[in-house]
Motif scaffolding. Structure first.
Motif, PDB file in Angstrom:
ATOM      1  N   ILE A  81       0.849  -1.200   0.000  1.00 26.58           N
ATOM      2  CA  ILE A  81       0.000   0.000   0.000  1.00 26.58           C
ATOM      3  C   ILE A  81       0.879   1.244   0.000  1.00 26.58           C
ATOM      4  CG2 ILE A  81      -1.596   1.374   1.416  1.00 26.58           C
ATOM      5  CD1 ILE A  81      -2.797  -1.366   2.340  1.00 26.58           C
ATOM      6  N   ASP A  82       1.882   1.267   0.877  1.00 23.51           N
ATOM      7  CA  ASP A  82       2.798   2.412   0.958  1.00 23.51           C
ATOM      8  C   ASP A  82       3.544   2.615  -0.352  1.00 23.51           C
ATOM      9  OD1 ASP A  82       1.968   2.765   3.534  1.00 23.51           O
ATOM     10  OD2 ASP A  82       3.850   2.111   4.460  1.00 23.51           O
ATOM     11  N   SER A  83       4.009   1.526  -0.939  1.00 24.30           N
ATOM     12  CA  SER A  83       4.769   1.618  -2.179  1.00 24.30           C
ATOM     13  C   SER A  83       3.901   2.157  -3.318  1.00 24.30           C
ATOM     14  CB  SER A  83       5.322   0.242  -2.551  1.00 24.30           C
ATOM     15  OG  SER A  83       6.024   0.298  -3.757  1.00 24.30           O
ATOM     16  N   ALA A  84       2.679   1.688  -3.418  1.00 20.75           N
ATOM     17  CA  ALA A  84       1.789   2.110  -4.502  1.00 20.75           C
ATOM     18  C   ALA A  84       1.306   3.545  -4.321  1.00 20.75           C
ATOM     19  CB  ALA A  84       0.587   1.168  -4.587  1.00 20.75           C
ATOM     20  N   SER A  85       1.124   3.958  -3.065  1.00 14.72           N
ATOM     21  CA  SER A  85       0.580   5.292  -2.817  1.00 14.72           C
ATOM     22  C   SER A  85       1.663   6.362  -2.696  1.00 14.72           C
ATOM     23  CB  SER A  85      -0.270   5.284  -1.538  1.00 14.72           C
ATOM     24  OG  SER A  85       0.550   5.076  -0.396  1.00 14.72           O
ATOM     25  N   GLY A  86       2.897   5.938  -2.421  1.00 14.50           N
ATOM     26  CA  GLY A  86       3.977   6.893  -2.247  1.00 14.50           C
ATOM     27  C   GLY A  86       3.932   7.623  -0.925  1.00 14.50           C
ATOM     28  N   ARG A  87       3.181   7.116   0.011  1.00 14.76           N
ATOM     29  CA  ARG A  87       3.105   7.743   1.324  1.00 14.76           C
ATOM     30  C   ARG A  87       3.045   6.666   2.394  1.00 14.76           C
ATOM     31  NH1 ARG A  87      -2.106   7.222   3.050  1.00 14.76           N
ATOM     32  NH2 ARG A  87      -3.643   6.822   1.420  1.00 14.76           N
ATOM     33  N   THR A  88       3.173   7.076   3.634  1.00 11.33           N
ATOM     34  CA  THR A  88       3.074   6.131   4.747  1.00 11.33           C
ATOM     35  C   THR A  88       1.622   6.051   5.191  1.00 11.33           C
ATOM     36  OG1 THR A  88       5.314   6.678   5.463  1.00 11.33           O
ATOM     37  CG2 THR A  88       3.885   5.595   7.073  1.00 11.33           C
ATOM     38  N   SER A  89       1.076   4.871   5.124  1.00  9.24           N
ATOM     39  CA  SER A  89      -0.332   4.680   5.510  1.00  9.24           C
ATOM     40  C   SER A  89      -0.441   4.301   6.978  1.00  9.24           C
ATOM     41  CB  SER A  89      -0.961   3.594   4.631  1.00  9.24           C
ATOM     42  OG  SER A  89      -0.238   2.384   4.761  1.00  9.24           O
TER      43      SER A  89
END
Length: 91
Positions: free
Chosen positions: A78-86
């Motif tokens: 999720i973090d990798s795909a969104s480019g942010r820390t979830s």
């Protein structure tokens, strides 16, 4: 409409002696990756020798660790795909 497109098979293997049981869990995911985990159980010297119980405990511990590793993998994706820390995924 919901379609089933994938299935997972989890493998559990056990190694046992008179007082210890070790379990190894493995799941192969559709993306080709594998997630592995381990669990163990020890029989108290005053308990009856019940190998099935040791397998259940060690197996459950391995599956619990496997679940946590899958949650971590999903969180990282999720973090990798969104480019942010979830937000952390909790059980």
């Amino acid at each position: 409409m919901m379609h089933t497109t994938v299935g997972w098979h989890v493998e559990l293997e056990f190694q046992e002696d008179d007082t210890h049981t070790k379990a190894a869990a493995l799941v192969r995911l559709p993306d080709g990756s594998e997630v592995r985990a381990h669990g163990q159980a020890s029989r108290h010297h005053t308990d009856a020798n019940q190998p099935r119980v040791g397998e259940e405990i060690a197996g459950a511990r391995a599956l619990n660790e496997l679940a946590m590793r899958l949650l971590t993998k999903a969180h990282d994706e999720i973090d990798s795909a969104s480019g942010r820390t979830s937000h952390p995924i909790h059980v």
